[in-house]
Scaffold this active site. Structure first.
Site, PDB file in Angstrom:
ATOM      1  N   ARG A   1      -4.500   6.679  -2.602  1.00  0.00           N
ATOM      2  CA  ARG A   1      -5.686   7.502  -2.849  1.00  0.00           C
ATOM      3  C   ARG A   1      -6.570   7.532  -1.610  1.00  0.00           C
ATOM      4  NH1 ARG A   1      -6.220   3.289  -6.761  1.00  0.00           N
ATOM      5  NH2 ARG A   1      -7.504   1.591  -5.975  1.00  0.00           N
TER       6      ARG A   1
ATOM      7  N   GLU B   1      -1.758  14.392   8.451  1.00  0.00           N
ATOM      8  CA  GLU B   1      -0.542  13.765   7.932  1.00  0.00           C
ATOM      9  C   GLU B   1      -0.924  12.416   7.320  1.00  0.00           C
ATOM     10  OE1 GLU B   1       2.428  15.136   7.764  1.00  0.00           O
ATOM     11  OE2 GLU B   1       1.670  16.943   8.759  1.00  0.00           O
TER      12      GLU B   1
ATOM     13  N   HIS C   1     -11.544 -10.672   4.191  1.00  0.00           N
ATOM     14  CA  HIS C   1     -12.337  -9.814   5.088  1.00  0.00           C
ATOM     15  C   HIS C   1     -12.372 -10.416   6.490  1.00  0.00           C
ATOM     16  CE1 HIS C   1     -13.355  -7.420   1.705  1.00  0.00           C
ATOM     17  NE2 HIS C   1     -14.182  -8.280   1.149  1.00  0.00           N
TER      18      HIS C   1
ATOM     19  N   ARG D   1      -3.238   4.516   5.091  1.00  0.00           N
ATOM     20  CA  ARG D   1      -3.881   3.626   4.125  1.00  0.00           C
ATOM     21  C   ARG D   1      -2.979   2.433   3.889  1.00  0.00           C
ATOM     22  NH1 ARG D   1      -7.781   4.481  -0.907  1.00  0.00           N
ATOM     23  NH2 ARG D   1      -8.139   2.288  -1.386  1.00  0.00           N
TER      24      ARG D   1
ATOM     25  N   ARG E   1     -12.243 -13.811  -1.690  1.00  0.00           N
ATOM     26  CA  ARG E   1     -12.074 -12.477  -1.096  1.00  0.00           C
ATOM     27  C   ARG E   1     -12.587 -12.402   0.342  1.00  0.00           C
ATOM     28  NH1 ARG E   1     -11.114  -8.157  -4.223  1.00  0.00           N
ATOM     29  NH2 ARG E   1     -12.314  -6.905  -2.773  1.00  0.00           N
TER      30      ARG E   1
ATOM     31  N   ASP F   1      -7.370  -1.389   3.680  1.00  0.00           N
ATOM     32  CA  ASP F   1      -7.488  -1.871   2.300  1.00  0.00           C
ATOM     33  C   ASP F   1      -6.583  -3.072   2.055  1.00  0.00           C
ATOM     34  OD1 ASP F   1      -8.524  -1.846  -0.243  1.00  0.00           O
ATOM     35  OD2 ASP F   1      -7.168  -0.302  -1.001  1.00  0.00           O
TER      36      ASP F   1
ATOM     37  N   LEU G   1     -10.786   4.776  24.509  1.00  0.00           N
ATOM     38  CA  LEU G   1     -10.728   5.045  23.070  1.00  0.00           C
ATOM     39  C   LEU G   1     -12.123   5.161  22.464  1.00  0.00           C
ATOM     40  CD1 LEU G   1      -8.916   4.940  20.378  1.00  0.00           C
ATOM     41  CD2 LEU G   1      -9.587   2.538  20.295  1.00  0.00           C
TER      42      LEU G   1
ATOM     43  N   TRP H   1     -21.181  -0.724  -2.268  1.00  0.00           N
ATOM     44  CA  TRP H   1     -22.427  -1.421  -2.641  1.00  0.00           C
ATOM     45  C   TRP H   1     -22.343  -1.935  -4.077  1.00  0.00           C
ATOM     46  CZ3 TRP H   1     -25.328  -2.667   1.283  1.00  0.00           C
ATOM     47  CH2 TRP H   1     -25.503  -1.795   2.361  1.00  0.00           C
TER      48      TRP H   1
ATOM     49  N   GLU I   1     -19.628   3.451  -2.168  1.00  0.00           N
ATOM     50  CA  GLU I   1     -19.336   2.831  -3.465  1.00  0.00           C
ATOM     51  C   GLU I   1     -19.169   1.315  -3.361  1.00  0.00           C
ATOM     52  OE1 GLU I   1     -17.691   5.643  -2.369  1.00  0.00           O
ATOM     53  OE2 GLU I   1     -18.742   7.030  -3.693  1.00  0.00           O
TER      54      GLU I   1
ATOM     55  N   ARG J   1      -6.942  -8.803  -2.039  1.00  0.00           N
ATOM     56  CA  ARG J   1      -5.633  -9.210  -2.585  1.00  0.00           C
ATOM     57  C   ARG J   1      -4.914 -10.163  -1.650  1.00  0.00           C
ATOM     58  NH1 ARG J   1      -3.787  -3.339  -3.428  1.00  0.00           N
ATOM     59  NH2 ARG J   1      -5.815  -2.995  -2.424  1.00  0.00           N
ATOM     60  N   TRP J   2      -5.062  -9.949  -0.357  1.00  0.00           N
ATOM     61  CA  TRP J   2      -4.448 -10.834   0.647  1.00  0.00           C
ATOM     62  C   TRP J   2      -4.977 -12.257   0.471  1.00  0.00           C
ATOM     63  CZ3 TRP J   2      -6.098 -13.878   4.757  1.00  0.00           C
ATOM     64  CH2 TRP J   2      -5.136 -14.207   5.741  1.00  0.00           C
TER      65      TRP J   2
HETATM   66  C1  IPE Z   1     -11.817   2.042   0.336  1.00  0.00           C
HETATM   67  O1  IPE Z   1     -11.318   0.885  -0.234  1.00  0.00           O
HETATM   68  C2  IPE Z   1     -13.018   1.733   1.179  1.00  0.00           C
HETATM   69  C3  IPE Z   1     -12.750   0.973   2.400  1.00  0.00           C
HETATM   70  C4  IPE Z   1     -11.571   0.649   2.845  1.00  0.00           C
HETATM   71  C5  IPE Z   1     -13.916   0.598   3.153  1.00  0.00           C
HETATM   72  P1  IPE Z   1     -11.744   0.430  -1.697  1.00  0.00           P
HETATM   73  O2  IPE Z   1     -11.018  -0.833  -1.985  1.00  0.00           O
HETATM   74  O3  IPE Z   1     -13.206   0.393  -1.827  1.00  0.00           O
HETATM   75  O4  IPE Z   1     -11.185   1.632  -2.578  1.00  0.00           O
HETATM   76  P2  IPE Z   1     -10.815   1.707  -4.116  1.00  0.00           P
HETATM   77  O5  IPE Z   1     -11.998   1.226  -4.884  1.00  0.00           O
HETATM   78  O6  IPE Z   1      -9.644   0.814  -4.342  1.00  0.00           O
HETATM   79  O7  IPE Z   1     -10.475   3.135  -4.349  1.00  0.00           O
HETATM   80  C1  IPE Z   2     -10.832  -3.510   2.055  1.00  0.00           C
HETATM   81  O1  IPE Z   2     -10.296  -4.539   1.285  1.00  0.00           O
HETATM   82  C2  IPE Z   2     -12.179  -3.865   2.631  1.00  0.00           C
HETATM   83  C3  IPE Z   2     -13.319  -3.160   2.032  1.00  0.00           C
HETATM   84  C4  IPE Z   2     -13.243  -2.233   1.143  1.00  0.00           C
HETATM   85  C5  IPE Z   2     -14.642  -3.562   2.499  1.00  0.00           C
HETATM   86  P1  IPE Z   2     -10.717  -4.755  -0.219  1.00  0.00           P
HETATM   87  O2  IPE Z   2     -11.900  -5.651  -0.259  1.00  0.00           O
HETATM   88  O3  IPE Z   2     -10.883  -3.469  -0.916  1.00  0.00           O
HETATM   89  O4  IPE Z   2      -9.464  -5.538  -0.791  1.00  0.00           O
HETATM   90  P2  IPE Z   2      -8.702  -5.253  -2.157  1.00  0.00           P
HETATM   91  O5  IPE Z   2      -8.378  -3.807  -2.183  1.00  0.00           O
HETATM   92  O6  IPE Z   2      -9.630  -5.642  -3.260  1.00  0.00           O
HETATM   93  O7  IPE Z   2      -7.484  -6.113  -2.099  1.00  0.00           O
HETATM   94 MG    MG Z   3      -9.669  -2.253  -1.897  1.00  0.00          MG
END
Ligand code: IPE
Ligand code: IPE
Ligand code: MG
Length: 246
Positions: free
Chosen positions: A195, A208, A38, A189, A34, A21, A132, A70, A68, A25-26
């Protein structure tokens, strides 16, 4: 001492799962779109897969796209699907070279046709690799997985009588996507969120949990080492008391 040397090879987590995750934001922090986040997340995937394989971790599950997800803007979803294809193309040789076997969990039937085809080709190509096992969670949601298991149990019950007494944890697990995959020992995470976001709800009953502020594109094998070192300092009691553990 080198970080890697601090890891006890006899107490490795057999299965590490990661909620990758913080890509968006990065990128935002760097004044970028965004999708730039990725794209840079792929480097983190490569280094983590290599690092985990080298250590001797048996399973690495990466949450790459949730059901979610999508609901994000179409532009981002399309870019993520395209990135998935280009990444599979560019990384296949490395997977083969490193003896990594690719697997997926999630409702992969719901992925675009070209993504499905690419994935299936690499799953087949790497099927005999013995190192792996890299499990990509794609179009994955733990609630979907559990409901789907119930549906399949009921479908099977129409074909052959199922003795309700036979339904126990092991029986149920046989209907999950993670059938034949041990539960994660360690769940990481990134990005400072505390979460689970619909990931492996059944399987993490005794996992853990490790949370780090590092944003996914910055994550490297050293961050994995730190998580494993932290994991190795914990006592997993599984409901027992300390004195009962050997
Ligand atoms: C969880 O990250 C899903 C993946 C890392 C693929 P999200 O960014 O979608 O989760 P929420 O919405 O912050 O809970
Ligand atoms: C995780 O990074 C990648 C996916 C959920 C696909 P995010 O895209 O959720 O990045 P943030 O959480 O918005 O920073
Ligand atoms: Mg995210």
């Amino acid at each position: 001492m080198d970080l890697k040397e601090k890891i006890d090879k006899n107490n490795l987590p057999a299965h590490v799962a990661i909620i990758m995750d913080g890509n968006g934001r990065w990128a935002k922090k760097k004044g970028n779109q965004r999708i730039f986040g990725h794209k840079n997340g792929v480097k983190a995937v490569r280094d983590t897969v290599e690092g985990a394989g080298e250590l001797g971790v048996q399973y690495l599950t990466l949450y790459a796209f949730s059901t979610e997800n999508w609901n994000r803007p179409k532009k981002e979803v399309d870019a993520l699907m395209t990135l998935l294809i280009t990444t599979i193309n560019s990384e296949t040789d490395t997977l083969l070279k490193n003896n990594v076997r690719l697997l997926t969990i999630g409702d992969t039937e719901g992925l675009p046709k070209n993504v499905k085809e690419k994935l299936n080709a690499v799953i087949e190509k790497t099927a005999n690799n013995t190192g792996l096992k890299l499990v990509l969670a794609l179009n994955y949601s733990a609630r979907w997985e559990i409901v789907n298991a119930v549906k399949n149990i009921l479908t099977d019950s129409k074909k052959t009588d199922i003795n309700i007494e036979k339904i126990n944890n092991e029986y149920f697990e046989g209907y999950l996507n993670t059938k034949d995959i041990p539960d994660p020992d360690l769940l990481i995470r990134t990005s400072g969120e505390f979460r689970i976001s619909n990931f492996l709800i059944w399987q993490i009953a005794y996992t853990e949990l490790y949370f780090t502020d590092v944003l996914w594109p910055d994550f490297r094998r050293e961050d994995l080492y730190n998580a494993i070192i932290n994991y190795q300092q914990r006592e997993r009691r599984f409901g027992k008391i300390s004195e009962q553990l050997i």
